[in-house]
Scaffold this active site. Structure first.
Site, mmCIF file in Angstrom:
data_model
loop_
_atom_site.group_PDB
_atom_site.id
_atom_site.type_symbol
_atom_site.label_atom_id
_atom_site.label_comp_id
_atom_site.label_asym_id
_atom_site.label_seq_id
_atom_site.Cartn_x
_atom_site.Cartn_y
_atom_site.Cartn_z
ATOM 1 N NE ARG A 224 -1.826 0.974 3.333
ATOM 2 C CZ ARG A 224 -0.938 1.174 4.436
ATOM 3 N NH1 ARG A 224 -1.107 2.738 4.223
ATOM 4 N NH2 ARG A 224 -0.334 0.753 5.535
ATOM 5 C CG HIS A 285 0.514 -8.857 10.383
ATOM 6 N ND1 HIS A 285 0.437 -8.905 11.651
ATOM 7 C CD2 HIS A 285 1.034 -7.396 10.184
ATOM 8 C CE1 HIS A 285 0.974 -7.667 12.035
ATOM 9 N NE2 HIS A 285 1.201 -6.347 11.033
ATOM 10 C CG ASP A 336 2.017 -5.298 16.031
ATOM 11 O OD1 ASP A 336 3.395 -3.938 15.021
ATOM 12 O OD2 ASP A 336 1.866 -5.483 14.662
HETATM 13 ZN ZN LIG Z 1 3.788 -3.503 12.585
#
Ligand SMILES: [Zn+2]
Length: 472
Positions: A224, A285, A336
């Site tokens: 993105r 992820h 994270d």
């Molecule tokens: Zn991250």
């Protein structure tokens, strides 16, 4: 600490974890270059640091962190509007905090996150760092000032750090610029690579040796945020220098749809067909992926970094780790967003999320596994060996020549007391409280002793002041 005449430090715990089992009656000998020299029978030991009732394990490797996000813990856990709260509404709140941090604040926030990591047995961290500029988008005199503040924080706490410097070019495909992202943006790959090279030089990155404490990696933020041409150039640069590449990948369904709209392919398919995947690539992820995409990651020997405590906090979804493991994809772990910092909780969540989804137990086991700790061994390897491979850290296991990076747990801690040697790893992976972590040693230096860090009070005081300034 007792030193023998030959400048070796010997640590003698009750048990040492190596080769997938706990071994009693062994001592870990460290040399004066901060590495493991040998592991010897306890009866050959003369002078040793006795670690009574403690088991010694290789240090945990946290492969994905945004240290500054420690400041928003507990501050994004309520509804903000009548519409649905999501990753995207959370992100706006996170940005508004990010834009109020001075370089010194970033140091204080990072030191707090790294202290908490150290206290939980983490010895190395991969910091996915995207704050480069002032909040108005203007560069500091040193375009790597903020990255260096984060590195300084890790070194002051005593952790090893891979500074994964983020490339961020745009808000998204056909998306108007978001002024909240001013601090991240380096519009062209030339600027990014010039600043990257300067950072690499300033940190004195060396090759993967047991002594390296801070090094760099390339981190295009996501498909993105980085258009294809830019992506090609920075990944090519990483290939020439054999650097680790980390990238957020398929965290949200909207990211996948936008990528299909822009390129006619999913993020993984885009990277695979462009030849951008490699064994140095880690997709962070990798939640919204098809079996075909998993096969592509496997074919390229690419890795995945799962961050389940964050993914459950953000409502991201469940990482299909069972399928990754079946296809031989190595899976590392990261804390994270630091909704909490407990890498073993991330490890157990890999299994638990799948149990809830499939209404089964022992999903990550296989009938070929032997021993009652097989699932735990797999999850623990994610938190150590795979993490080290992902961020190119020198640790992960305790073997001669490897760095002396380890932690100990108190065998009398209520959370694991009574475990046998055979089920101790399962007890640790599935049940350990962080209070059981007693010693943390990085490069032979004890940074946590008896559950405390020497700078703990000062770090916490500074962080409390920062929180007061930010939130009142
Ligand atoms: Zn991250």
């Amino acid at each position: 600490m007792t030193l023998s005449s030959s400048n070796l430090t010997t640590w003698l715990p009750e048990l040492i974890y190596r080769n997938h089992a706990f071994q009693p009656g062994h001592a870990l000998v460290c040399d004066d270059t901060t590495s493991v020299a040998s592991i010897i029978p306890a009866n050959e030991v003369e002078n040793a640091v006795r670690l009574h009732d403690r088991a010694l394990l290789p240090g945990l490797i946290n492969a994905h962190s945004h240290a500054f996000q420690r400041v928003i813990r507990g501050r994004t856990e309520s509804r903000t509007a009548n519409t649905t709260d999501s990753f995207w509404t959370w992100r706006e709140m996170m940005y508004s905090a990010a834009n109020r941090l001075t370089p010194e604040d970033i140091y204080d926030a990072a030191r707090m996150a790294f202290l908490e990591m150290a206290l939980s047995g983490i010895t190395a961290v991969g910091e996915f760092h995207y704050l480069h500029y002032g909040a108005d988008g203007r560069p500091y005199n040193d375009p790597n000032l903020l990255a260096k503040e984060v590195v300084r924080a890790a070194q002051d706490v005593g952790l090893r750090i891979a500074l994964l410097r983020v490339a961020y070019a745009r808000s998204g495909y056909e998306t108007a610029p978001n002024p909240q992202q001013n601090r991240f943006i380096e519009k062209d790959p030339e600027t990014y690579l010039r600043n990257f090279e300067q950072l690499s030089k300033d940190l004195g990155r060396t090759n993967n040796s047991a002594h390296v404490t801070a090094w760099v990696g390339i981190a295009p933020h996501s498909v993105r945020a980085v258009p294809l041409d830019y992506l090609r150039q920075v990944i090519q640069f990483a290939a020439e220098r054999q650097l680790p590449v980390h990238m957020h990948l398929a965290e949200q369904q909207a990211e996948v749809s936008a990528c299909i709209k822009e390129y006619g392919r999913s993020p993984v398919a885009l990277l695979a067909t462009e030849g951008l995947l490699s064994e140095r690539f880690t997709g962070v992820h990798a939640i919204h992926v098809t079996p075909k995409a998993i096969a592509m990651l496997s074919d390229a020997r690419a890795m995945v970094c799962a961050c389940p405590t964050t993914e459950r906090n953000l409502g991201d979804g469940i990482v299909p780790v069972d399928n990754f493991f079946k296809q031989g994809v190595r899976v590392a772990l990261g804390t994270d967003s630091h909704a909490e910092i407990d890498l073993l909780e991330d490890a157990r969540e890999l299994e638990y999320h799948l149990r809830l989804q499939k209404l089964e137990r022992a999903v990550l086991g296989s009938t070929e596994d032997s021993g009652m700790s097989a699932i735990a061994a797999r999850l623990f390897a994610s938190a150590t060996v795979s993490g080290a491979e992902s961020i190119d850290a020198p640790g992960g296991t305790l073997e001669p020549g490897r760095p002396a990076d380890f932690f100990t747990v108190d065998l009398n801690d209520p959370s694991i007391a009574g475990a046998s040697e055979d089920d101790l790893l399962s007890s640790i992976v599935f049940g350990l409280s962080k209070t059981a972590v007693k010693d943390v040693v990085v490069g032979g230096k004890r940074i946590v002793a008896d559950g405390r860090h020497a700078q703990q009070e000062e770090i916490i005081e500074r962080f409390k002041k920062l929180q007061k300034k930010l939130w009142g």
